[in-house]
Write a protein that holds these residues in place. Sequence first.
Motif, PDB file in Angstrom:
ATOM      1  N   PHE A  56       0.853  -1.182   0.000  1.00  0.00           N
ATOM      2  CA  PHE A  56       0.000   0.000   0.000  1.00  0.00           C
ATOM      3  C   PHE A  56       0.889   1.232   0.000  1.00  0.00           C
ATOM      4  N   ILE A  57       0.546   2.218  -0.840  1.00  0.00           N
ATOM      5  CA  ILE A  57       1.393   3.389  -1.029  1.00  0.00           C
ATOM      6  C   ILE A  57       0.574   4.661  -0.838  1.00  0.00           C
ATOM      7  N   LYS A  58       1.198   5.643  -0.185  1.00  0.00           N
ATOM      8  CA  LYS A  58       0.577   6.949  -0.020  1.00  0.00           C
ATOM      9  C   LYS A  58       1.616   8.003  -0.371  1.00  0.00           C
ATOM     10  N   GLN A  59       1.282   8.861  -1.318  1.00  0.00           N
ATOM     11  CA  GLN A  59       2.211   9.910  -1.729  1.00  0.00           C
ATOM     12  C   GLN A  59       1.471  11.240  -1.720  1.00  0.00           C
ATOM     13  N   SER A  63       6.244  13.735   0.252  1.00  0.00           N
ATOM     14  CA  SER A  63       6.065  12.729   1.295  1.00  0.00           C
ATOM     15  C   SER A  63       5.641  11.404   0.663  1.00  0.00           C
ATOM     16  N   PHE A  64       6.332  10.336   1.059  1.00  0.00           N
ATOM     17  CA  PHE A  64       6.083   9.012   0.503  1.00  0.00           C
ATOM     18  C   PHE A  64       6.091   7.998   1.645  1.00  0.00           C
ATOM     19  N   ASP A  80       8.900  10.468   5.396  1.00  0.00           N
ATOM     20  CA  ASP A  80       8.263  11.497   6.216  1.00  0.00           C
ATOM     21  C   ASP A  80       7.879  10.895   7.567  1.00  0.00           C
ATOM     22  N   LEU A  81       8.642  11.235   8.602  1.00  0.00           N
ATOM     23  CA  LEU A  81       8.425  10.656   9.923  1.00  0.00           C
ATOM     24  C   LEU A  81       7.030  10.961  10.462  1.00  0.00           C
ATOM     25  N   ILE A  82       6.520  12.145  10.197  1.00  0.00           N
ATOM     26  CA  ILE A  82       5.184  12.517  10.686  1.00  0.00           C
ATOM     27  C   ILE A  82       4.121  11.620  10.067  1.00  0.00           C
ATOM     28  N   THR A  87       0.339   7.182  10.541  1.00  0.00           N
ATOM     29  CA  THR A  87      -0.152   5.889  10.040  1.00  0.00           C
ATOM     30  C   THR A  87      -0.118   4.838  11.137  1.00  0.00           C
ATOM     31  N   LYS A  88       0.975   4.786  11.899  1.00  0.00           N
ATOM     32  CA  LYS A  88       1.081   3.812  12.991  1.00  0.00           C
ATOM     33  C   LYS A  88      -0.015   4.040  14.032  1.00  0.00           C
TER      34      LYS A  88
END
Length: 182
Positions: A56-59, A63-64, A80-82, A87-88
Amino acid sequence: MSMLSRLLREGEEDLVCRLHKSLYELKQAACQWFVKFSEAIRFASYVQSQIDHSLFIKQQGKSFTTLLIYVDDILVIGNDLISIVTTKNFLHNLFHLKDFGTVKYFLGIEVSASKNGIFISQRKYALDIIEDAGLLGATPIDTSMEQGLKLSDKSDLLKDSGRFKRLVGRLIYLIVSKPNIT
């Protein structure tokens, strides 16, 4: 007496029961969990890969963030740590996950990051296979068997067919995930 028991006793044998909640012991539990996970993560604007459905990918701009799922293990990576933390937290609220921190080992692959990039290796996995086969101290040779050797099914390895099958499966995974091994 339940309605189903009553109908079955009365001869209604063409009934189909709908499962409202899957349980761990049922075969379809893993599939139902993945369906629920997929729906949730797509709700969080992730796109499911058409090539690998467990990816699963979010861009968003630069930010990736990527999620890779295998059975009940989820690898969350990105630049992107944020976004990773968000997500976690989102997943933890839905599924009560355990965070093991920075990835070091995932599916037989060692991962280490440095300023030069990410290095992956399967050295430990290959050594574990060699050790489990009892060949850790063996001397390497150019060919895997002597010329003219006649094979038989009376070797110690083949006496335990389960052990042999596990070894072959592990070797197949190693070759598939690291094709430069012959």
